[in-house]
Design an enzyme around this catalytic site. Structure first.
Site, short mmCIF file in Angstrom:
data_model
loop_
_atom_site.label_atom_id
_atom_site.label_comp_id
_atom_site.label_asym_id
_atom_site.label_seq_id
_atom_site.Cartn_x
_atom_site.Cartn_y
_atom_site.Cartn_z
N GLY A 12 5.42 -12.52 13.53
CA GLY A 12 6.74 -11.96 13.83
C GLY A 12 7.77 -12.04 12.73
CB SER A 13 7.69 -12.52 9.05
OG SER A 13 6.70 -11.56 8.72
CG ASN A 14 7.81 -6.93 9.04
OD1 ASN A 14 8.64 -6.71 8.19
ND2 ASN A 14 6.51 -6.86 8.80
CG ASN A 107 2.54 0.92 12.95
OD1 ASN A 107 2.91 -0.25 13.08
ND2 ASN A 107 1.31 1.23 12.60
CG HIS A 109 -0.86 1.33 7.28
ND1 HIS A 109 -1.75 0.84 8.22
CD2 HIS A 109 -1.57 1.54 6.14
CE1 HIS A 109 -2.95 0.76 7.66
NE2 HIS A 109 -2.87 1.18 6.40
CG ASP A 150 -2.94 3.53 10.48
OD1 ASP A 150 -1.92 3.06 11.01
OD2 ASP A 150 -3.91 2.84 10.14
CD GLU A 179 4.90 -5.64 5.77
OE1 GLU A 179 3.74 -5.25 5.63
OE2 GLU A 179 5.20 -6.62 6.49
#
Length: 196
Positions: A12-14, A107, A109, A150, A179
């Protein structure tokens, strides 16, 4: 105020970065959106702890339950969710959810799509493939979610140079820094209607 649900499966860092960007903006700057819910398919995802510490409600929806529209859609309605952001969420998003949120699910990627995408290409698998291919750069891609894994329209890409001396972990770290730097602002631009 647009309410966003962040879907996670892991550390869960993002997710934490997104919460800090939208919910804890300095000087009370309104972003036009907020993270209202964090959904995980795994009860042991550390991202749930991160979200709870930052005061965001969390819920666990196991993979079997995720397939049931009668479970997930009422949950999202309860929190008035208008947009979904995937942040390290591994299961395929069910078609009913894509239908209910057209062009409102994005999303991230960890590679420059269309390279190194598709089934089984997530996390370290992607970075290993980038290294094995002898690429001179990698990056991150933000894209809309469609029924094709994707395969959705690319919203934004950010690149970083890599060298033959970089390990898989080095490549992963370089990409992860992209990110952390760019994902929240791209999400804000998409959700709030600004051009990317």
């Amino acid at each position: 105020m647009i309410k966003i649900a962040v879907f996670i499966s892991g550390s869960g860092s993002n997710c934490e970065q997104l919460i800090r960007h939208f919910n804890n903006a300095p000087d009370g700057q309104e972003k036009g959106a907020e993270i209202a819910l964090v959904v995980s398919n795994r009860a042991d995802a550390y991202g749930l702890v991160r979200a709870e510490r930052l005061g965001v409600p969390t819920v666990v929806v196991p993979k079997a339950e995720l397939a049931k529209s009668e479970v997930v859609l009422p949950l999202l309605q309860r929190y008035d969710i208008g947009f979904i952001v995937l942040a390290g969420f591994l299961p395929l998003v069910p078609d009913y959810l894509i239908d209910a949120f057209p062009r409102r699910i994005v999303n991230l990627h960890p590679a420059l799509l269309p390279k190194f995408g598709g089934k089984g290409m997530w996390g370290h698998h992607v970075h290993e493939a980038v290294k094995a291919a002898g690429e001179t750069e990698t990056g991150m891609t933000v894209h809309y979610v469609t029924p094709v894994c994707d395969g959705g329209e690319i919203i934004a890409q950010f690149r970083v140079a890599i060298s033959p001396d970089d390990s898989v972990d080095d490549i992963a770290e370089k990409e992860h820094q992209l990110e952390m730097k760019y994902y929240p602002s791209v999400v804000e631009q998409v959700v709030c209607g600004d051009s990317v």
